[in-house]
Design a protein around this motif. Sequence first.
Motif, short mmCIF file in Angstrom:
data_model
loop_
_atom_site.label_atom_id
_atom_site.label_comp_id
_atom_site.label_asym_id
_atom_site.label_seq_id
_atom_site.Cartn_x
_atom_site.Cartn_y
_atom_site.Cartn_z
N PRO A 1 0.82 -1.22 0.00
CA PRO A 1 0.00 0.00 0.00
C PRO A 1 0.85 1.27 0.00
N LEU A 2 0.43 2.21 -0.83
CA LEU A 2 1.07 3.52 -0.88
C LEU A 2 0.13 4.53 -0.26
N VAL A 3 0.70 5.62 0.25
CA VAL A 3 -0.07 6.69 0.87
C VAL A 3 0.30 8.00 0.20
N GLY A 4 -0.72 8.76 -0.18
CA GLY A 4 -0.50 10.07 -0.77
C GLY A 4 -0.80 11.16 0.23
N ALA A 5 -0.20 12.32 0.02
CA ALA A 5 -0.44 13.48 0.88
C ALA A 5 -0.53 14.73 0.03
N VAL A 6 -1.66 15.45 0.14
CA VAL A 6 -1.81 16.75 -0.48
C VAL A 6 -1.46 17.78 0.59
N ASP A 7 -0.49 18.63 0.30
CA ASP A 7 -0.10 19.72 1.21
C ASP A 7 -0.40 21.01 0.47
N GLN A 8 -1.53 21.62 0.79
CA GLN A 8 -1.96 22.83 0.09
C GLN A 8 -1.81 24.02 1.03
N GLY A 9 -0.80 24.87 0.77
CA GLY A 9 -0.52 26.02 1.62
C GLY A 9 -0.69 27.33 0.86
N THR A 10 -0.39 28.43 1.53
CA THR A 10 -0.59 29.73 0.90
C THR A 10 0.42 30.02 -0.20
N SER A 11 1.57 29.38 -0.18
CA SER A 11 2.57 29.67 -1.21
C SER A 11 2.70 28.59 -2.27
N SER A 12 2.25 27.36 -1.96
CA SER A 12 2.38 26.28 -2.94
C SER A 12 1.46 25.11 -2.60
N THR A 13 1.33 24.24 -3.58
CA THR A 13 0.63 22.96 -3.40
C THR A 13 1.63 21.87 -3.72
N ARG A 14 1.59 20.79 -2.93
CA ARG A 14 2.44 19.63 -3.19
C ARG A 14 1.60 18.37 -3.07
N PHE A 15 1.97 17.36 -3.84
CA PHE A 15 1.42 16.02 -3.65
C PHE A 15 2.60 15.08 -3.56
N LEU A 16 2.59 14.27 -2.51
CA LEU A 16 3.69 13.34 -2.23
C LEU A 16 3.12 11.94 -2.09
N VAL A 17 3.86 10.94 -2.53
CA VAL A 17 3.45 9.55 -2.37
C VAL A 17 4.56 8.79 -1.66
N PHE A 18 4.16 8.07 -0.61
CA PHE A 18 5.09 7.33 0.23
C PHE A 18 4.76 5.84 0.22
N ASN A 19 5.79 5.02 0.40
CA ASN A 19 5.61 3.61 0.68
C ASN A 19 5.17 3.52 2.14
N SER A 20 4.00 2.97 2.39
CA SER A 20 3.46 2.96 3.76
C SER A 20 4.23 2.06 4.71
N LYS A 21 4.98 1.11 4.18
CA LYS A 21 5.73 0.20 5.05
C LYS A 21 7.09 0.75 5.46
N THR A 22 7.69 1.57 4.57
CA THR A 22 9.04 2.06 4.85
C THR A 22 9.10 3.58 5.04
N ALA A 23 8.00 4.27 4.74
CA ALA A 23 7.93 5.75 4.78
C ALA A 23 8.84 6.40 3.73
N GLU A 24 9.31 5.62 2.76
CA GLU A 24 10.15 6.17 1.69
C GLU A 24 9.30 7.04 0.77
N LEU A 25 9.80 8.25 0.49
CA LEU A 25 9.15 9.12 -0.48
C LEU A 25 9.45 8.59 -1.87
N LEU A 26 8.40 8.22 -2.60
CA LEU A 26 8.57 7.62 -3.92
C LEU A 26 8.49 8.64 -5.04
N SER A 27 7.65 9.65 -4.86
CA SER A 27 7.48 10.67 -5.89
C SER A 27 6.75 11.86 -5.31
N HIS A 28 6.96 13.03 -5.94
CA HIS A 28 6.23 14.22 -5.53
C HIS A 28 6.27 15.26 -6.65
N HIS A 29 5.39 16.24 -6.51
CA HIS A 29 5.38 17.37 -7.45
C HIS A 29 4.88 18.58 -6.67
N GLN A 30 5.41 19.76 -7.01
CA GLN A 30 5.04 20.99 -6.32
C GLN A 30 4.75 22.09 -7.34
#
Length: 118
Positions: A11-40
């Motif tokens: 299972p992978l976990v995504g995170a939308v981080d929407q702030g006043t200066s930028s938006t990011r989406f990050l995807v992590f391996n849920s077992k290792t917490a490794e960041l697999l990909s992101h875009h800002q």
Amino acid sequence: MAASKKAVLGPLVGAVDQGTSSTRFLVFNSKTAELLSHHQVEIKQEFPREGWVEQDPKEILHSVYECIEKTCEKLGQLNIDISNIKAIGVSNQRETTVVWDRLTGEPLYNAVDCLTNG
């Protein structure tokens, strides 16, 4: 020609981080917490008066869509199957307000964030 096989990482976990200066989406391996990909994507800000920040609500929404799309494209390039994204968390601008027309779904005004000192 055989189709390329997608990596199965559990299972992978995504995170939308929407702030006043930028938006990011990050995807992590849920077992290792490794960041697999992101875009800002940077978000344009307007300062119409002292202590106020305004943004175009449609630009904010579009930036979320763009970040998710680009991150998923990057995962595909890594042969990671996006169907393994099982949950997405959202962190958003907590003090920002947007009022939407309930009939048209259109914003009635810009997103407004009243900044505080201290």
